[in-house]
Write a protein that holds these residues in place. Sequence first.
Motif, mmCIF file in Angstrom:
data_model
loop_
_atom_site.group_PDB
_atom_site.id
_atom_site.type_symbol
_atom_site.label_atom_id
_atom_site.label_comp_id
_atom_site.label_asym_id
_atom_site.label_seq_id
_atom_site.Cartn_x
_atom_site.Cartn_y
_atom_site.Cartn_z
ATOM 1 N N PHE A 123 0.816 -1.212 0.000
ATOM 2 C CA PHE A 123 0.000 0.000 0.000
ATOM 3 C C PHE A 123 0.850 1.261 0.000
ATOM 4 C CE2 PHE A 123 -2.574 -3.248 2.208
ATOM 5 C CZ PHE A 123 -3.570 -3.363 1.258
ATOM 6 N N ILE A 124 2.148 1.119 0.223
ATOM 7 C CA ILE A 124 3.022 2.275 0.340
ATOM 8 C C ILE A 124 3.805 2.460 -0.956
ATOM 9 C CG2 ILE A 124 4.975 3.258 1.634
ATOM 10 C CD1 ILE A 124 3.966 1.457 4.000
ATOM 11 N N ASN A 125 3.789 3.665 -1.460
ATOM 12 C CA ASN A 125 4.542 4.009 -2.678
ATOM 13 C C ASN A 125 4.132 3.202 -3.902
ATOM 14 O OD1 ASN A 125 6.023 5.896 -1.227
ATOM 15 N ND2 ASN A 125 7.558 4.377 -0.656
ATOM 16 N N ILE A 126 2.924 2.663 -3.897
ATOM 17 C CA ILE A 126 2.405 2.003 -5.097
ATOM 18 C C ILE A 126 1.514 3.021 -5.801
ATOM 19 C CG2 ILE A 126 0.982 0.131 -5.989
ATOM 20 C CD1 ILE A 126 3.425 -1.076 -4.793
ATOM 21 N N ASN A 127 1.807 3.263 -7.084
ATOM 22 C CA ASN A 127 1.042 4.270 -7.830
ATOM 23 C C ASN A 127 -0.231 3.708 -8.450
ATOM 24 O OD1 ASN A 127 4.249 4.990 -8.523
ATOM 25 N ND2 ASN A 127 3.005 6.690 -7.788
ATOM 26 N N GLY A 128 -0.256 2.406 -8.705
ATOM 27 C CA GLY A 128 -1.443 1.816 -9.320
ATOM 28 C C GLY A 128 -1.439 0.306 -9.169
ATOM 29 N N TYR A 129 -2.611 -0.270 -9.360
ATOM 30 C CA TYR A 129 -2.785 -1.714 -9.178
ATOM 31 C C TYR A 129 -3.396 -2.346 -10.422
ATOM 32 C CZ TYR A 129 -2.117 -0.657 -4.248
ATOM 33 O OH TYR A 129 -1.600 -0.223 -3.066
ATOM 34 N N VAL A 130 -2.919 -3.535 -10.731
ATOM 35 C CA VAL A 130 -3.546 -4.364 -11.754
ATOM 36 C C VAL A 130 -4.067 -5.592 -11.022
ATOM 37 C CG1 VAL A 130 -3.222 -5.659 -13.883
ATOM 38 C CG2 VAL A 130 -1.989 -3.496 -13.537
ATOM 39 N N LEU A 131 -5.396 -5.726 -11.011
ATOM 40 C CA LEU A 131 -6.015 -6.868 -10.335
ATOM 41 C C LEU A 131 -6.347 -7.903 -11.392
ATOM 42 C CD1 LEU A 131 -8.338 -5.134 -7.721
ATOM 43 C CD2 LEU A 131 -5.908 -5.675 -7.598
ATOM 44 N N VAL A 132 -5.782 -9.087 -11.233
ATOM 45 C CA VAL A 132 -5.854 -10.116 -12.271
ATOM 46 C C VAL A 132 -6.654 -11.311 -11.778
ATOM 47 C CG1 VAL A 132 -4.520 -11.587 -13.839
ATOM 48 C CG2 VAL A 132 -3.537 -9.413 -13.034
ATOM 49 N N TYR A 133 -7.601 -11.740 -12.614
ATOM 50 C CA TYR A 133 -8.248 -13.029 -12.385
ATOM 51 C C TYR A 133 -8.086 -13.833 -13.663
ATOM 52 C CZ TYR A 133 -12.201 -11.343 -15.172
ATOM 53 O OH TYR A 133 -12.979 -10.855 -16.204
ATOM 54 N N GLY B 91 -8.913 -9.711 -16.931
ATOM 55 C CA GLY B 91 -9.252 -11.122 -17.058
ATOM 56 C C GLY B 91 -8.187 -11.762 -17.930
ATOM 57 N N ASN B 92 -7.357 -12.609 -17.357
ATOM 58 C CA ASN B 92 -6.264 -13.227 -18.110
ATOM 59 C C ASN B 92 -6.681 -14.609 -18.624
ATOM 60 O OD1 ASN B 92 -3.661 -13.401 -19.202
ATOM 61 N ND2 ASN B 92 -2.844 -14.389 -17.371
ATOM 62 N N LYS B 93 -5.856 -15.149 -19.508
ATOM 63 C CA LYS B 93 -6.036 -16.484 -20.102
ATOM 64 C C LYS B 93 -7.247 -16.540 -21.019
ATOM 65 C CE LYS B 93 -3.827 -18.730 -16.132
ATOM 66 N NZ LYS B 93 -3.774 -19.909 -15.268
ATOM 67 N N LYS B 94 -7.498 -15.449 -21.754
ATOM 68 C CA LYS B 94 -8.643 -15.459 -22.670
ATOM 69 C C LYS B 94 -8.430 -16.434 -23.833
ATOM 70 C CE LYS B 94 -7.619 -11.576 -25.759
ATOM 71 N NZ LYS B 94 -8.112 -10.303 -26.275
ATOM 72 N N ASP B 95 -7.219 -16.977 -23.959
ATOM 73 C CA ASP B 95 -6.968 -18.014 -24.966
ATOM 74 C C ASP B 95 -7.628 -19.345 -24.583
ATOM 75 O OD1 ASP B 95 -4.376 -19.629 -23.546
ATOM 76 O OD2 ASP B 95 -4.567 -17.502 -23.072
ATOM 77 N N LEU B 96 -8.009 -19.503 -23.304
ATOM 78 C CA LEU B 96 -8.644 -20.761 -22.858
ATOM 79 C C LEU B 96 -10.149 -20.688 -23.117
ATOM 80 C CD1 LEU B 96 -6.813 -21.302 -19.434
ATOM 81 C CD2 LEU B 96 -6.273 -22.311 -21.655
ATOM 82 N N ARG B 97 -10.517 -20.709 -24.373
ATOM 83 C CA ARG B 97 -11.912 -20.465 -24.748
ATOM 84 C C ARG B 97 -12.856 -21.537 -24.206
ATOM 85 N NH1 ARG B 97 -8.263 -19.041 -28.297
ATOM 86 N NH2 ARG B 97 -8.250 -16.884 -28.980
ATOM 87 N N ILE B 98 -12.427 -22.785 -24.250
ATOM 88 C CA ILE B 98 -13.308 -23.885 -23.848
ATOM 89 C C ILE B 98 -13.480 -23.932 -22.335
ATOM 90 C CG2 ILE B 98 -13.497 -26.432 -23.793
ATOM 91 C CD1 ILE B 98 -11.657 -25.584 -26.652
ATOM 92 N N GLU B 99 -12.405 -23.622 -21.607
ATOM 93 C CA GLU B 99 -12.454 -23.720 -20.141
ATOM 94 C C GLU B 99 -13.069 -22.485 -19.485
ATOM 95 O OE1 GLU B 99 -9.710 -24.102 -22.015
ATOM 96 O OE2 GLU B 99 -8.480 -25.780 -21.311
#
Length: 183
Positions: free
Chosen positions: A74-84, A117-125
Amino acid sequence: MPAKDRKIAFMGFRSVGKSSLIIQYVENQFVDSYDPTIENTFAKHTKVGGQEYNLLVVDTAGQDEYSVIPQSYFININGYVLVYSVNSQKSFDVVKHVYNKIIDMKGRMTVPIVLVGNKKDLRIERVISEEEGKHLAESWKVPFLEASAKENSSVKDIFDTVLNTIKQKENGETPEKSNCTLS
């Protein structure tokens, strides 16, 4: 114009691909093997919209709903990328917990956050639709992207988006509204 130093943190459940996205961006390679991250920091010099940046990217250990998030995130972080991961309901639930913890610590108006939203290549799953991701991002009023570290799809966009979001917040601008209408 001198380069600006910016530090961003990637957060989310384990094995959603945080490290893969970062390494794809910084080193231009896809790492397929899963090796749980303790915490790593990557540096990259980049340019977005005519502004040069010395970027430090903190690759955090995977969080879950019970994680105590270290104060250092939380200290000295300018931005966040939240990944699922689009193939994991659990990771989608965890990203909401992480978001709430960040907001509790930093306050809603001040924090540049991008939802990915990561892993968009996993279309079937796939179990989380793009609409669900967009809806969550809209409820938080943050930018949303789907990406694939494996296919190097939208990876650079994530970093450009978070840097632009940081810049907007610093300049007191609100991010442009998406063209959705509430009926």
